[in-house]
Design an enzyme around this catalytic site. Sequence first.
Site, PDB file in Angstrom:
ATOM      1  N   CYS A 191       2.955   3.292   9.142  1.00  0.00           N
ATOM      2  CA  CYS A 191       2.822   4.589   8.486  1.00  0.00           C
ATOM      3  C   CYS A 191       3.596   5.669   9.251  1.00  0.00           C
ATOM      4  O   CYS A 191       3.364   5.882  10.442  1.00  0.00           O
ATOM      5  CB  CYS A 191       1.354   4.993   8.382  1.00  0.00           C
ATOM      6  SG  CYS A 191       1.118   6.617   7.611  1.00  0.00           S
ATOM      7  N   PRO A 197       0.812  -1.221   0.000  1.00  0.00           N
ATOM      8  CA  PRO A 197       0.000   0.000   0.000  1.00  0.00           C
ATOM      9  C   PRO A 197       0.844   1.268   0.000  1.00  0.00           C
ATOM     10  O   PRO A 197       1.923   1.310   0.579  1.00  0.00           O
ATOM     11  CB  PRO A 197      -0.775  -0.124   1.318  1.00  0.00           C
ATOM     12  CG  PRO A 197       0.171  -0.854   2.231  1.00  0.00           C
ATOM     13  CD  PRO A 197       0.958  -1.797   1.352  1.00  0.00           C
ATOM     14  N   ARG A 243       7.126   1.487  -3.797  1.00  0.00           N
ATOM     15  CA  ARG A 243       7.639   2.537  -4.684  1.00  0.00           C
ATOM     16  C   ARG A 243       8.266   1.950  -5.947  1.00  0.00           C
ATOM     17  O   ARG A 243       8.117   2.517  -7.037  1.00  0.00           O
ATOM     18  CB  ARG A 243       8.654   3.392  -3.932  1.00  0.00           C
ATOM     19  CG  ARG A 243       8.061   4.243  -2.814  1.00  0.00           C
ATOM     20  CD  ARG A 243       9.142   4.984  -2.035  1.00  0.00           C
ATOM     21  NE  ARG A 243      10.012   4.062  -1.318  1.00  0.00           N
ATOM     22  CZ  ARG A 243      11.262   4.346  -0.946  1.00  0.00           C
ATOM     23  NH1 ARG A 243      11.784   5.517  -1.246  1.00  0.00           N
ATOM     24  NH2 ARG A 243      11.979   3.460  -0.285  1.00  0.00           N
TER      25      ARG A 243
END
Length: 333
Positions: free
Chosen positions: A106, A15, A233
């Site tokens: 996160c 994610p 990424r």
Amino acid sequence: MSQIHQSPPDIVLGPMEGVLDPLMRKLLTEINHYSLCVTEFVRVVDQRLPEKVFYRFCPELAQGGFTTAGTPVRVQLLGQNPHAMAGNAVRAIELGSQGIDINFGCPSKTVNGNRGGAALLKTPDHMFDVVKAVREAVDPAHTVSAKMRLGFNDLDDYLLIAEAVADAGADELVVHGRTKRDGYKAGTIRWDLIADINQHLPIPVTANGDIWHREDALRCQALTGCNTLMVCRGALNMPNLGQHIRDNVAPMPWPAVLALLIRYTEQERQGDKAQYFPNRIKQWFKYLRQYYPQADACFKVIRVLKRADEIVRALDNARQQTEFMTQESLCQH
């Protein structure tokens, strides 16, 4: 160092908030064999969320929790309230999610300021409570996984943090090999510590971080001993990274990338985020520039454009120019 495995690793598409969204998952799973996708996090506070929230983050729920290409999709939840996390995990499973993932990684200041994501790395006992509540609420037939970093400010408790997740009953653990403080800073990845976690835990561990090419993936697999790797990424830098790793195919050539960008453009402009298209395509170009030199020249043209139709024309012009140069090269040979 461990020997490189005979078989290539399974690759999970991870994610990225605001980047790896449903449309991006659709496009990338059509050209890669990913074993799983994990959604952007669904933020949980203190109550069960309405169904529409889950469908917004994971429209694949309407297809049984699979992309159109057949890749399973797992909803990721982010929050600190064990009861609320458990209730929303049950709802996500009822709607069709292929398991539940819990976000402990996160690094966003906003998220961490509300004691979410990586902030919980400072309190492994609290992480234990969240995972335990979710695992006990969700039917054992469904996987509960978690994603963590190696710590908040330092590496002192990385093994304690990982053990808290496993002891609470998680079926799988994804480890990004950096602390929250590291962010995504180059040179800070610690695959060796992922290896230590993998050796100590009785559950499968997935390695994540700085996997840009097939060579990176094989080195990570060999060092960590993990049979599953997560890419994020890198999947945007090289759109066919999954196949590049698994099947040793060549990186997608620039003309094919341009064709993919045009497909993305057509579908994005038809979707509910059409008004954000100019910013989103520019964001993708920032990743593509890391691998494709040709993307830099194209980006210099579109970065000053404000309207979607202008950007579409620029992409089409780039495609036509690339085709012309390719034909000219063939004629010369």
